[in-house]
Design a protein around this motif. Structure first.
Motif, PDB file in Angstrom:
ATOM      1  N   ILE A  44      12.079   6.001  -9.104  1.00  0.00           N
ATOM      2  CA  ILE A  44      11.724   4.578  -9.183  1.00  0.00           C
ATOM      3  C   ILE A  44      11.600   3.986  -7.774  1.00  0.00           C
ATOM      4  CG2 ILE A  44      12.608   2.289  -9.848  1.00  0.00           C
ATOM      5  CD1 ILE A  44      11.318   3.768 -12.166  1.00  0.00           C
ATOM      6  N   PHE A  45      12.520   4.368  -6.890  1.00  0.00           N
ATOM      7  CA  PHE A  45      12.417   3.926  -5.487  1.00  0.00           C
ATOM      8  C   PHE A  45      11.048   4.309  -4.927  1.00  0.00           C
ATOM      9  CE2 PHE A  45      12.493   5.359  -1.054  1.00  0.00           C
ATOM     10  CZ  PHE A  45      12.763   4.157  -0.415  1.00  0.00           C
ATOM     11  N   ASN A  46      10.605   5.537  -5.211  1.00  0.00           N
ATOM     12  CA  ASN A  46       9.330   6.001  -4.661  1.00  0.00           C
ATOM     13  C   ASN A  46       8.122   5.323  -5.289  1.00  0.00           C
ATOM     14  OD1 ASN A  46       9.883   7.781  -2.484  1.00  0.00           O
ATOM     15  ND2 ASN A  46      10.783   9.181  -3.958  1.00  0.00           N
ATOM     16  N   VAL A  47       8.263   4.864  -6.537  1.00  0.00           N
ATOM     17  CA  VAL A  47       7.193   4.055  -7.130  1.00  0.00           C
ATOM     18  C   VAL A  47       6.973   2.827  -6.250  1.00  0.00           C
ATOM     19  CG1 VAL A  47       6.645   2.480  -9.040  1.00  0.00           C
ATOM     20  CG2 VAL A  47       7.428   4.807  -9.531  1.00  0.00           C
ATOM     21  N   TRP A  48       8.083   2.151  -5.866  1.00  0.00           N
ATOM     22  CA  TRP A  48       7.971   0.938  -5.051  1.00  0.00           C
ATOM     23  C   TRP A  48       7.616   1.262  -3.610  1.00  0.00           C
ATOM     24  CZ3 TRP A  48       6.907  -2.744  -7.947  1.00  0.00           C
ATOM     25  CH2 TRP A  48       7.535  -2.928  -9.181  1.00  0.00           C
ATOM     26  N   ALA A  49       8.211   2.340  -3.079  1.00  0.00           N
ATOM     27  CA  ALA A  49       7.901   2.715  -1.698  1.00  0.00           C
ATOM     28  C   ALA A  49       6.392   2.910  -1.562  1.00  0.00           C
ATOM     29  CB  ALA A  49       8.641   3.990  -1.316  1.00  0.00           C
ATOM     30  N   ASN A  50       5.804   3.602  -2.531  1.00  0.00           N
ATOM     31  CA  ASN A  50       4.359   3.843  -2.468  1.00  0.00           C
ATOM     32  C   ASN A  50       3.559   2.574  -2.709  1.00  0.00           C
ATOM     33  OD1 ASN A  50       3.681   6.849  -2.076  1.00  0.00           O
ATOM     34  ND2 ASN A  50       5.366   6.903  -3.518  1.00  0.00           N
ATOM     35  N   ASP A  51       4.137   1.649  -3.467  1.00  0.00           N
ATOM     36  CA  ASP A  51       3.423   0.397  -3.734  1.00  0.00           C
ATOM     37  C   ASP A  51       3.386  -0.488  -2.487  1.00  0.00           C
ATOM     38  OD1 ASP A  51       1.985  -1.363  -5.263  1.00  0.00           O
ATOM     39  OD2 ASP A  51       3.734  -2.424  -5.997  1.00  0.00           O
ATOM     40  N   VAL A  52       4.458  -0.444  -1.693  1.00  0.00           N
ATOM     41  CA  VAL A  52       4.544  -1.301  -0.505  1.00  0.00           C
ATOM     42  C   VAL A  52       3.792  -0.704   0.677  1.00  0.00           C
ATOM     43  CG1 VAL A  52       6.125  -2.358   1.158  1.00  0.00           C
ATOM     44  CG2 VAL A  52       6.798  -2.185  -1.222  1.00  0.00           C
ATOM     45  N   GLN A  53       3.938   0.638   0.829  1.00  0.00           N
ATOM     46  CA  GLN A  53       3.486   1.235   2.084  1.00  0.00           C
ATOM     47  C   GLN A  53       2.023   1.631   2.120  1.00  0.00           C
ATOM     48  OE1 GLN A  53       5.795   4.648   1.934  1.00  0.00           O
ATOM     49  NE2 GLN A  53       7.705   3.663   2.382  1.00  0.00           N
ATOM     50  N   SER A  54       1.148   0.807   1.613  1.00  0.00           N
ATOM     51  CA  SER A  54      -0.267   1.147   1.762  1.00  0.00           C
ATOM     52  C   SER A  54      -0.793   0.459   3.009  1.00  0.00           C
ATOM     53  CB  SER A  54      -1.039   0.635   0.554  1.00  0.00           C
ATOM     54  OG  SER A  54      -0.946  -0.776   0.536  1.00  0.00           O
ATOM     55  N   LEU A  55      -1.985   0.835   3.411  1.00  0.00           N
ATOM     56  CA  LEU A  55      -2.635   0.141   4.536  1.00  0.00           C
ATOM     57  C   LEU A  55      -2.769  -1.338   4.212  1.00  0.00           C
ATOM     58  CD1 LEU A  55      -5.569   2.449   5.656  1.00  0.00           C
ATOM     59  CD2 LEU A  55      -3.603   1.729   6.989  1.00  0.00           C
ATOM     60  N   PHE A  56      -3.140  -1.624   2.967  1.00  0.00           N
ATOM     61  CA  PHE A  56      -3.324  -3.017   2.569  1.00  0.00           C
ATOM     62  C   PHE A  56      -1.987  -3.754   2.582  1.00  0.00           C
ATOM     63  CE2 PHE A  56      -3.801  -6.451  -0.545  1.00  0.00           C
ATOM     64  CZ  PHE A  56      -4.852  -7.118   0.059  1.00  0.00           C
ATOM     65  N   GLY A  57      -0.926  -3.082   2.092  1.00  0.00           N
ATOM     66  CA  GLY A  57       0.405  -3.692   2.084  1.00  0.00           C
ATOM     67  C   GLY A  57       0.867  -4.007   3.496  1.00  0.00           C
ATOM     68  N   TYR A  58       0.591  -3.089   4.422  1.00  0.00           N
ATOM     69  CA  TYR A  58       0.982  -3.306   5.816  1.00  0.00           C
ATOM     70  C   TYR A  58       0.203  -4.477   6.414  1.00  0.00           C
ATOM     71  CZ  TYR A  58       1.760  -2.972  10.721  1.00  0.00           C
ATOM     72  OH  TYR A  58       2.093  -3.313  11.999  1.00  0.00           O
ATOM     73  N   THR A  59      -1.109  -4.466   6.210  1.00  0.00           N
ATOM     74  CA  THR A  59      -1.942  -5.539   6.776  1.00  0.00           C
ATOM     75  C   THR A  59      -1.533  -6.887   6.184  1.00  0.00           C
ATOM     76  OG1 THR A  59      -3.752  -3.990   7.077  1.00  0.00           O
ATOM     77  CG2 THR A  59      -4.337  -6.304   7.111  1.00  0.00           C
ATOM     78  N   LEU A  60      -1.207  -6.898   4.886  1.00  0.00           N
ATOM     79  CA  LEU A  60      -0.761  -8.146   4.250  1.00  0.00           C
ATOM     80  C   LEU A  60       0.534  -8.637   4.901  1.00  0.00           C
ATOM     81  CD1 LEU A  60      -1.121 -10.249   1.927  1.00  0.00           C
ATOM     82  CD2 LEU A  60       0.409  -8.829   0.584  1.00  0.00           C
ATOM     83  N   ALA A  61       1.528  -7.727   5.034  1.00  0.00           N
ATOM     84  CA  ALA A  61       2.815  -8.118   5.631  1.00  0.00           C
ATOM     85  C   ALA A  61       2.597  -8.618   7.062  1.00  0.00           C
ATOM     86  CB  ALA A  61       3.782  -6.936   5.617  1.00  0.00           C
ATOM     87  N   ALA A  62       1.804  -7.881   7.842  1.00  0.00           N
ATOM     88  CA  ALA A  62       1.564  -8.268   9.235  1.00  0.00           C
ATOM     89  C   ALA A  62       0.832  -9.610   9.309  1.00  0.00           C
ATOM     90  CB  ALA A  62       0.758  -7.176   9.936  1.00  0.00           C
ATOM     91  N   SER A  63      -0.125  -9.827   8.403  1.00  0.00           N
ATOM     92  CA  SER A  63      -0.894 -11.087   8.412  1.00  0.00           C
ATOM     93  C   SER A  63      -0.002 -12.279   8.082  1.00  0.00           C
ATOM     94  CB  SER A  63      -2.022 -11.063   7.379  1.00  0.00           C
ATOM     95  OG  SER A  63      -2.799  -9.912   7.547  1.00  0.00           O
ATOM     96  N   LEU A  64       0.974 -12.045   7.188  1.00  0.00           N
ATOM     97  CA  LEU A  64       1.856 -13.157   6.802  1.00  0.00           C
ATOM     98  C   LEU A  64       2.644 -13.672   8.009  1.00  0.00           C
ATOM     99  CD1 LEU A  64       3.245 -11.947   3.348  1.00  0.00           C
ATOM    100  CD2 LEU A  64       1.569 -13.742   3.761  1.00  0.00           C
ATOM    101  N   PHE A  65       2.978 -12.750   8.937  1.00  0.00           N
ATOM    102  CA  PHE A  65       3.716 -13.174  10.133  1.00  0.00           C
ATOM    103  C   PHE A  65       2.858 -14.095  11.009  1.00  0.00           C
ATOM    104  CE2 PHE A  65       6.191  -9.258   9.216  1.00  0.00           C
ATOM    105  CZ  PHE A  65       7.437  -9.863   9.114  1.00  0.00           C
ATOM    106  N   ILE A  66       1.544 -13.879  10.944  1.00  0.00           N
ATOM    107  CA  ILE A  66       0.643 -14.610  11.844  1.00  0.00           C
ATOM    108  C   ILE A  66       0.061 -15.864  11.194  1.00  0.00           C
ATOM    109  CG2 ILE A  66      -1.560 -14.426  13.076  1.00  0.00           C
ATOM    110  CD1 ILE A  66      -0.960 -11.370  13.119  1.00  0.00           C
TER     111      ILE A  66
END
Length: 477
Positions: A44-66
């Motif tokens: 179950i942890f890996n279901v979420w890990a894979n859901d968060v750690q996409s290129l899109f997930g990273y760009t979304l998180a980084a964009s929110l900071f800016i």
């Protein structure tokens, strides 16, 4: 493999289901008995890990900071709060499926009716297939980056077809084919891939953060909080900005929240599910966002501007070994989210439409073909729509369904489900309602859905756009 249950060919509870209607039943939709469930907290942890750690997930998180001109730490806090909130939502949605071993479309029959459930299942299926194509394209950019670094050229060079050149198309076809092979091998292989991709992505992300930190030097930490203040063109107050970040993060997970039963049905116990959700949501999101915060702030120091796209970052560092490792990581991460959020759900949702003709494999094949077309058109057409409105609209349409299902299961049905009635078209059955449709649920869906969509597209309601999901779910309930 004939059956996408927790393990191929596992005994299904056929002996317990009487009066099964072939138009409502196949082995992939049938309850998985407790004895056949192999997943624990790690899966179950890996279901979420894979859901968060996409290129899109990273760009979304980084964009929110800016984007919101907030202090970096307050954005971090907003993301963490969203993680706890999503954890609560999936614990509610996951419980009936852990209890009975049924996937989302079958669970939807409880509140929507045995035929009416096809409606939310189809909406969810379309959303997933759409994203499946988009994420396949995102994953292919990582492979393309690798091909360009090995063979020369760039994404803009050479003859173009639908906005992509030959090497980009080769990369797209490689990624698409890899996913087809994985799903054809069945759920065990998919699960193995997810268990590998989750930890692997973290290791490479930490290396990337370390390299950027070394490059940025001692100026980085003191600047983390203040570096993004005054950036972004957000008009509202800082409180509104804070809640907009929370809302956007919740909307990002909305699609997986609704069909979380597709995963929790494989878990041995509710305790394991809750542990996996805790590690996978608040903790995992916090850690991943912290890395995104350090890396994004580092790019501001090193490059003199913030870079939110990891592929662009790696291209600027310009080192072949880093490019190869990063490309593999982006590929693993994005294929991981694609399988979790966009592949397994429509395979079940399509099977629910015509169980006697469509099983998990056929549903998967349909998803792959549609995904190929959407991914192929991504650059030239689909990406022009604008990504935040896109995420929020799709999330909004599904939100009322979540509210209706949760209110119905916990408040109306008091957490009791008649499994036989879920697979029966007997007119006196508990879930037959009006000819298989629960009219009240449909009315609730229609009213709440109109509001949800308006929050995304009507300028006067724009201040709510991040919260369209939460409000839609509440209205549905």
């Amino acid at each position: 493999m004939h059956h996408a249950g927790a393990n191929a060919g596992s005994p299904v509870m056929t002996d317990r289901l009487e009066n099964r209607d072939p138009s409502l039943y196949n082995e992939d939709l049938a309850p998985i008995p407790k004895s056949a469930r192999k997943w624990g907290a790690f899966e179950i942890f890996n279901v979420w890990a894979n859901d968060v750690q996409s290129l899109f997930g990273y760009t979304l998180a980084a964009s929110l900071f800016i984007s919101y001109g907030l202090n970096g730490w307050s954005v971090f806090l907003a993301i963490l709060i969203a993680g706890f909130f999503v954890m609560w939502l999936v614990n509610l949605m996951g419980r009936p499926s852990v209890e009975h071993g049924i996937p989302f479309p079958v669970m939807a029959r409880v509140s929507m009716g045995v035929r009416g459930a096809n409606f939310p299942a189809m909406v969810r299926g379309i959303v997933a297939i759409f994203w499946y194509g988009a994420q396949t394209y995102f994953a292919s950019t990582a492979v393309a980056m690798l091909l360009f670094s090995l063979f020369g050229g760039s994404a803009d060079s050479g003859g173009m077809l639908l906005g992509m050149n030959t090497l980009s198309w080769i990369a797209f076809i490689i990624v698409w084919s890899f996913q087809v092979v994985l799903f054809w091998r069945g759920i065990d292989w998919i699960s193995r891939f997810l268990n590998f991709a989750g930890p692997f992505v973290y290791i490479v992300m930490l290396i990337l953060a370390g390299l950027i930190w070394l490059e940025a030097g001692s100026d980085l930490l003191p600047q983390l909080g203040t570096i993004f203040q005054g950036m972004g063109d957000y008009e509202g107050s800082s409180v509104a900005a804070f809640f907009a970040v929370v809302g956007t993060m919740i909307a990002y997970f909305a699609a997986v929240v609704i069909n979380y039963g597709d995963f929790s049905r494989f878990v041995a116990s509710e305790r394991q599910m809750k542990r996996g959700n805790f590690y996978g949501l608040p903790l995992n999101i916090a850690f991943f966002s912290l890395i995104a915060l350090i890396v994004t702030a580092g790019t501001a120091v090193v490059f003199g501007e913030t870079v939110t796209n990891p592929t662009e970052m790696v291209e600027r560092v310009d080192s072949l070994p880093l490019t190869i490792i990063a490309a593999l990581m982006f590929f693993a991460a994005t294929v991981g989210i694609n399988l979790v959020a966009n592949f397994i759900p429509p395979a079940y949702d399509l099977a629910n439409l015509a169980p006697s003709r469509i099983d998990f494999r056929v549903g998967g094949a349909i998803t792959s073909v549609c995904g190929f077309i959407i991914g192929g058109l991504w650059v030239s057409t689909i990406s022009q729509i604008g990504i935040f409105g896109f995420v929020n609209t799709l999330g909004a349409i599904l939100a009322p369904v979540y509210g209706i299902m949760i209110a119905d299961y916990y408040l109306v049905k008091s957490q009791s489900i008649d499994l036989n009635a879920l697979f029966s078209s007997d007119e006196t059955g508990q879930y037959f309602y009006d000819n298989g449709w629960n009219r009240r649920a449909m009315m609730a869906f229609a009213i709440a859905g109109v509001f949800s969509i308006c929050t995304v597209w009507v300028p006067a309601l724009e201040s709510l756009s991040g919260f369209s999901w939460v409000i839609g779910a509440l209205l549905g309930a």
